[in-house]
Write a protein that holds these residues in place. Structure first.
Motif, short mmCIF file in Angstrom:
data_model
loop_
_atom_site.label_atom_id
_atom_site.label_comp_id
_atom_site.label_asym_id
_atom_site.label_seq_id
_atom_site.Cartn_x
_atom_site.Cartn_y
_atom_site.Cartn_z
N GLY A 21 49.78 34.08 50.51
CA GLY A 21 49.01 34.47 49.47
C GLY A 21 47.64 35.20 49.80
N GLU A 22 46.91 34.52 50.78
CA GLU A 22 45.78 35.11 51.05
C GLU A 22 45.72 36.56 51.68
N ARG A 23 46.67 36.73 52.41
CA ARG A 23 47.06 37.91 53.15
C ARG A 23 47.37 39.03 52.02
N PHE A 24 48.28 38.61 50.87
CA PHE A 24 48.83 39.42 49.91
C PHE A 24 47.46 39.69 49.21
N ALA A 25 46.46 38.90 48.85
CA ALA A 25 45.09 39.30 48.18
C ALA A 25 44.43 40.13 48.83
N ASN A 26 44.14 39.99 50.43
CA ASN A 26 43.49 40.60 51.17
C ASN A 26 43.94 42.01 51.10
N ASP A 27 45.29 42.18 51.17
CA ASP A 27 45.96 43.51 51.35
C ASP A 27 45.68 44.38 50.05
N ALA A 28 45.15 43.51 48.85
CA ALA A 28 45.01 44.23 47.70
C ALA A 28 43.87 45.23 47.73
N GLY A 29 43.04 44.76 48.87
CA GLY A 29 41.64 45.70 48.79
C GLY A 29 40.73 45.15 47.85
N ASP A 30 39.85 46.37 47.50
CA ASP A 30 38.77 46.15 46.75
C ASP A 30 38.94 46.30 45.25
N ARG A 31 40.17 45.96 44.77
CA ARG A 31 40.64 46.21 43.48
C ARG A 31 39.72 45.32 42.31
N PHE A 32 39.41 44.48 42.96
CA PHE A 32 39.01 43.35 41.93
C PHE A 32 37.16 43.21 42.04
N GLU A 33 36.84 43.67 43.17
CA GLU A 33 35.29 43.54 43.38
C GLU A 33 34.19 44.16 42.29
N GLN A 34 34.85 45.13 41.48
CA GLN A 34 33.78 45.64 40.40
C GLN A 34 33.81 44.75 39.13
N ALA A 35 34.56 43.58 39.44
CA ALA A 35 34.53 42.82 37.82
C ALA A 35 33.15 41.95 37.91
N GLN A 36 32.57 42.06 36.93
CA GLN A 36 31.21 41.39 36.66
C GLN A 36 31.33 40.10 35.95
N THR A 37 32.39 40.12 34.95
CA THR A 37 32.80 38.96 34.24
C THR A 37 34.00 38.38 34.42
N LEU A 38 34.26 37.26 33.92
CA LEU A 38 35.45 36.77 34.04
C LEU A 38 36.92 37.42 33.25
N ALA A 39 36.32 37.97 31.98
CA ALA A 39 37.36 38.94 31.51
C ALA A 39 37.57 40.05 32.00
N GLU A 40 36.53 40.74 32.74
CA GLU A 40 36.81 41.82 33.53
C GLU A 40 37.96 41.66 34.69
N LEU A 41 37.39 40.43 35.32
CA LEU A 41 38.17 39.85 36.45
C LEU A 41 39.90 39.90 36.15
N GLU A 42 39.97 39.17 34.82
CA GLU A 42 41.12 39.06 34.28
C GLU A 42 41.70 40.50 34.11
N GLU A 43 41.42 41.00 33.52
CA GLU A 43 41.82 42.50 33.28
C GLU A 43 42.26 43.24 34.72
N ALA A 44 41.54 43.25 35.52
CA ALA A 44 41.95 43.78 36.79
C ALA A 44 43.03 43.14 37.33
N VAL A 45 43.11 41.75 37.43
CA VAL A 45 44.05 41.20 38.04
C VAL A 45 45.49 41.49 37.23
N ASN A 46 45.40 41.40 35.97
CA ASN A 46 46.65 41.39 35.02
C ASN A 46 47.15 43.28 35.29
N GLU A 47 46.28 43.98 35.55
CA GLU A 47 46.71 45.32 35.97
C GLU A 47 47.26 45.48 37.21
#
Length: 156
Positions: free
Chosen positions: A47-73
């Motif tokens: 799972g860690e490798r899976f997330a790390n391979d996702a790269g920088d998809r989530f690093e722009q999230a500033q709020t929990l709601a933005e993180l949820e949206e990015a992860v759901n995409e």
């Protein structure tokens, strides 16, 4: 159509038929050759490798709601369900719906295959700056059917 029939249909669509027997056989062999905690740790690493391979998809999230949206995409693209993140009592509750773990590996192996989601979310929060004393753990009594509930917070 009953809700059980709908769930059965939905779960049958989660894992490619070409891979389902291979994944089920793999789960049986893994369970026969290692203990559940060792397998959970192995799947945590996957799972860690899976997330790390996702790269920088989530690093722009500033709020929990933005993180949820990015992860759901991300999950939507992979047909891995969806997640709801919520703050509760100094922790973040992670309610992941429709992950294909139970279908791919069998409901009886959910106890260790859930490590994949633990590792994924652990790496995700670490990449956003979470300290080493913060941990993601499955809420065991809240895992089953189509829902896996995890909690991210301070190690106790």
């Amino acid at each position: 159509m009953s809700s059980d029939a709908l769930q059965t249909y939905f779960r049958s669509q989660q894992v490619s038929l070409q891979w389902l027997p291979v994944l089920r056989a793999l789960a049986i062999e893994l369970a026969a050759s290692a203990d559940a905690e060792g397998l959970r740790q192995l799947f945590f690493k996957v799972g860690e490798r899976f997330a790390n391979d996702a790269g920088d998809r989530f690093e722009q999230a500033q709020t929990l709601a933005e993180l949820e949206e990015a992860v759901n995409e991300f999950w939507l693209q992979l047909h891995w369900g969806w997640v709801q993140l919520s703050e509760a009592r100094g922790t973040i509750d992670i309610e992941h719906q429709a992950a294909p773990l139970a279908e791919a590996f069998g409901e009886e192996h959910l106890g260790w295959s859930v490590g994949l989601l633990e590792g994924f979310y652990q790496a995700l929060f670490a990449s956003l700056g979470a300290g080493a004393s913060m941990r993601v753990q499955a809420v065991t009594e809240a895992c089953g059917d189509m829902t896996v509930t995890l909690r991210f917070g301070q190690l106790s």
